[in-house]
Design a protein around this motif. Structure first.
Motif, PDB file in Angstrom:
ATOM      1  N   LEU A  32      35.188  36.160  50.211  1.00 30.19           N
ATOM      2  CA  LEU A  32      35.737  36.227  51.806  1.00 30.19           C
ATOM      3  C   LEU A  32      37.185  35.727  51.615  1.00 30.19           C
ATOM      4  N   VAL A  33      37.476  34.618  50.422  1.00 28.48           N
ATOM      5  CA  VAL A  33      38.824  34.178  50.547  1.00 28.48           C
ATOM      6  C   VAL A  33      39.440  34.491  49.061  1.00 28.48           C
ATOM      7  N   LEU A  34      39.018  35.776  48.513  1.00 33.43           N
ATOM      8  CA  LEU A  34      39.741  36.144  47.340  1.00 33.43           C
ATOM      9  C   LEU A  34      40.956  36.176  47.117  1.00 33.43           C
ATOM     10  N   GLY A  35      41.642  37.037  48.221  1.00 30.45           N
ATOM     11  CA  GLY A  35      43.091  36.963  48.286  1.00 30.45           C
ATOM     12  C   GLY A  35      43.711  37.970  46.839  1.00 30.45           C
ATOM     13  N   ASN A  36      44.975  37.568  46.604  1.00 33.55           N
ATOM     14  CA  ASN A  36      45.531  38.326  45.275  1.00 33.55           C
ATOM     15  C   ASN A  36      45.326  37.275  44.191  1.00 33.55           C
ATOM     16  N   SER A  37      45.028  36.186  44.232  1.00 33.43           N
ATOM     17  CA  SER A  37      44.959  35.290  43.029  1.00 33.43           C
ATOM     18  C   SER A  37      44.243  35.785  41.852  1.00 33.43           C
ATOM     19  N   GLN A  38      44.868  35.919  40.750  1.00 32.17           N
ATOM     20  CA  GLN A  38      44.320  36.176  39.415  1.00 32.17           C
ATOM     21  C   GLN A  38      43.257  35.175  39.245  1.00 32.17           C
ATOM     22  N   ALA A  39      43.390  33.806  39.394  1.00 31.19           N
ATOM     23  CA  ALA A  39      42.422  32.899  39.066  1.00 31.19           C
ATOM     24  C   ALA A  39      41.099  32.951  39.781  1.00 31.19           C
ATOM     25  N   MET A  40      41.388  33.342  41.300  1.00 25.13           N
ATOM     26  CA  MET A  40      40.328  33.432  42.100  1.00 25.13           C
ATOM     27  C   MET A  40      39.286  34.867  41.760  1.00 25.13           C
ATOM     28  N   LYS A  41      39.952  35.954  41.293  1.00 28.53           N
ATOM     29  CA  LYS A  41      39.562  37.050  40.754  1.00 28.53           C
ATOM     30  C   LYS A  41      38.518  36.737  39.687  1.00 28.53           C
ATOM     31  N   ALA A  42      39.047  35.809  38.700  1.00 31.85           N
ATOM     32  CA  ALA A  42      38.317  35.595  37.463  1.00 31.85           C
ATOM     33  C   ALA A  42      37.153  34.589  37.736  1.00 31.85           C
ATOM     34  N   ALA A  43      37.231  33.839  38.726  1.00 31.17           N
ATOM     35  CA  ALA A  43      36.231  33.057  39.085  1.00 31.17           C
ATOM     36  C   ALA A  43      35.166  33.938  39.752  1.00 31.17           C
ATOM     37  N   TRP A  44      35.586  34.510  40.480  1.00 31.07           N
ATOM     38  CA  TRP A  44      34.556  35.569  41.209  1.00 31.07           C
ATOM     39  C   TRP A  44      33.683  36.503  40.233  1.00 31.07           C
ATOM     40  N   LEU A  45      34.188  36.942  39.239  1.00 30.46           N
ATOM     41  CA  LEU A  45      33.736  37.681  38.250  1.00 30.46           C
ATOM     42  C   LEU A  45      32.891  36.797  37.403  1.00 30.46           C
ATOM     43  N   GLU A  46      33.241  35.686  37.060  1.00 31.85           N
ATOM     44  CA  GLU A  46      32.264  34.829  36.523  1.00 31.85           C
ATOM     45  C   GLU A  46      31.001  34.521  37.241  1.00 31.85           C
ATOM     46  N   VAL A 100      42.754  40.530  29.126  1.00 33.80           N
ATOM     47  CA  VAL A 100      43.672  41.762  29.097  1.00 33.80           C
ATOM     48  C   VAL A 100      44.225  41.693  30.385  1.00 33.80           C
ATOM     49  N   ASP A 101      43.712  41.700  31.465  1.00 31.13           N
ATOM     50  CA  ASP A 101      44.017  41.741  32.994  1.00 31.13           C
ATOM     51  C   ASP A 101      44.869  40.762  33.169  1.00 31.13           C
ATOM     52  N   SER A 102      44.547  39.310  33.016  1.00 30.73           N
ATOM     53  CA  SER A 102      45.228  38.292  33.056  1.00 30.73           C
ATOM     54  C   SER A 102      46.608  38.224  32.577  1.00 30.73           C
ATOM     55  N   SER A 103      46.569  38.548  31.153  1.00 32.66           N
ATOM     56  CA  SER A 103      47.793  38.541  30.527  1.00 32.66           C
ATOM     57  C   SER A 103      48.611  39.461  30.878  1.00 32.66           C
TER      58      SER A 103
END
Length: 327
Positions: A32-46, A100-103
């Motif tokens: 719900l609060v994901l936004g455009n943050s790569q770190a948040m995306k990685a945390a959500w996938l984890e 790969v995505d974050s790099s």
């Protein structure tokens, strides 16, 4: 298995269902609060990946209790090893994708932005909600993981241990995500991608470590402790126990991890002139099984000399019928 062992297993199952319920709340809040943050995306996938070990444990715990049959003479305890392998593969694969995505975002110098949302009639920077959610979900997994770790030691369950290890490290993911979001807020755009890489590296470490342990177990490596750190002490204790017989000249064994239980072959060199009796071997076999609940399958093999692969170390006998923690 003893009543004490069954109670430990039930506690582990309850903890895994609690974990699944908590993860369901966590992934919803983060999404719900994901936004455009790569770190948040990685945390959500984890967090999404974190569903795999609990489900693998629950499935393996159910399958592994089936009795041995002619078609499966060693029982179904390998289900634990398969669950461990699946968890390791999933974690490693997703970690490589995230790295790969974050790099790529870091190399392309992408500047993520975080907008505002209206909450209770007020405009609030979404980053505050992101940070609040990540800090809120950081501490429960640490507590749950601590309790799972104790149960993993008692059950000799490597899937439960892997899950507990991930839980205990989840606070790093949450804090890393919060730092990445804060970096965007203060204009340090690259901090978000760096935080995502940190999270990805943590996932990769867990994945590769558990994948390695699972593969070696399935390849019948000499049995090791639930954390994979050292040879299982029961191998040495078996040698000590058998060597104490006055008719035994030398002894060695090989022990493989079947999942929750161990399968042991004990090679015995009798003293010269000793005539082995079937009844004596049968009694010794039963006594060996009585050393610990994990030793359900023990085979004694009289030999003229020990095979080169036999494990010959001796250890003090400390195990019992009840599930115990290892130091």
């Amino acid at each position: 298995m003893s009543d004490a062992h069954d109670e430990v297993r039930r506690k582990a199952i309850r903890l895994e269902w609690i974990t699944i319920g908590f993860l369901a709340v966590t992934v919803t809040l983060v999404y719900l609060v994901l936004g455009n943050s790569q770190a948040m995306k990685a945390a959500w996938l984890e967090d999404m990946l974190s569903f795999i070990p609990p489900f693998a444990f629950l499935l393996a715990a159910r399958i592994s209790r089936r009795a041995a049959t002619v078609e499966h003479p060693y029982g179904y305890h390998r289900a634990v090893g398969i669950g461990h392998l699946v968890s390791g593969i999933a974690l490693t694969s997703m970690a490589v994708f995230l790295i790969v995505d974050s790099s790529s975002g870091l190399l392309a110098q992408e500047h993520p932005t975080i907008g505002s949302v209206e909450l209770f009639g007020q405009q609030i920077w979404l980053g505050w909600l992101m940070i609040g959610v990540m800090l809120f979900i950081a501490w429960p997994p640490v507590i749950i993981g601590h309790h799972k770790m104790k149960l993993a030691a008692k059950l000799h369950d490597k899937v439960l241990y892997a899950d507990a290890d991930m839980n205990k490290a989840d606070w790093q993911t949450a804090v890393g995500s919060a730092v990445g979001v804060a970096g965007i807020g203060i204009g340090i755009w690259w901090l978000d991608s760096v935080a995502a890489l940190f999270i990805s590296a943590s996932i990769l470490y867990d994945g590769v470590r558990n994948l390695r342990i699972a593969v070696l177990d399935l390849m019948d490596e000499q049995a090791r402790t639930y954390d994979g750190e050292r040879p299982h002490p029961l191998a040495g204790q078996l040698n000590t126990f058998v060597e104490a017989r006055d008719w035994v000249a030398d002894v060695g064994c090989r022990v493989r991890d079947q999942g929750h239980e161990l399968q042991a072959e004990v090679f015995i060199v009798p003293r010269d002139g000793v005539a082995l009796e079937l009844a004596e071997l049968q009694r010794l076999t039963e006594d060996c099984r009585g050393l610990d609940w994990k030793l359900r399958d023990v085979v004694l093999v009289p030999v003229a000399e020990l095979p080169p692969f036999a494990y010959r170390e001796l250890k003090p006998i400390e195990s019992s019928q009840e599930p115990q923690e290892h130091a």
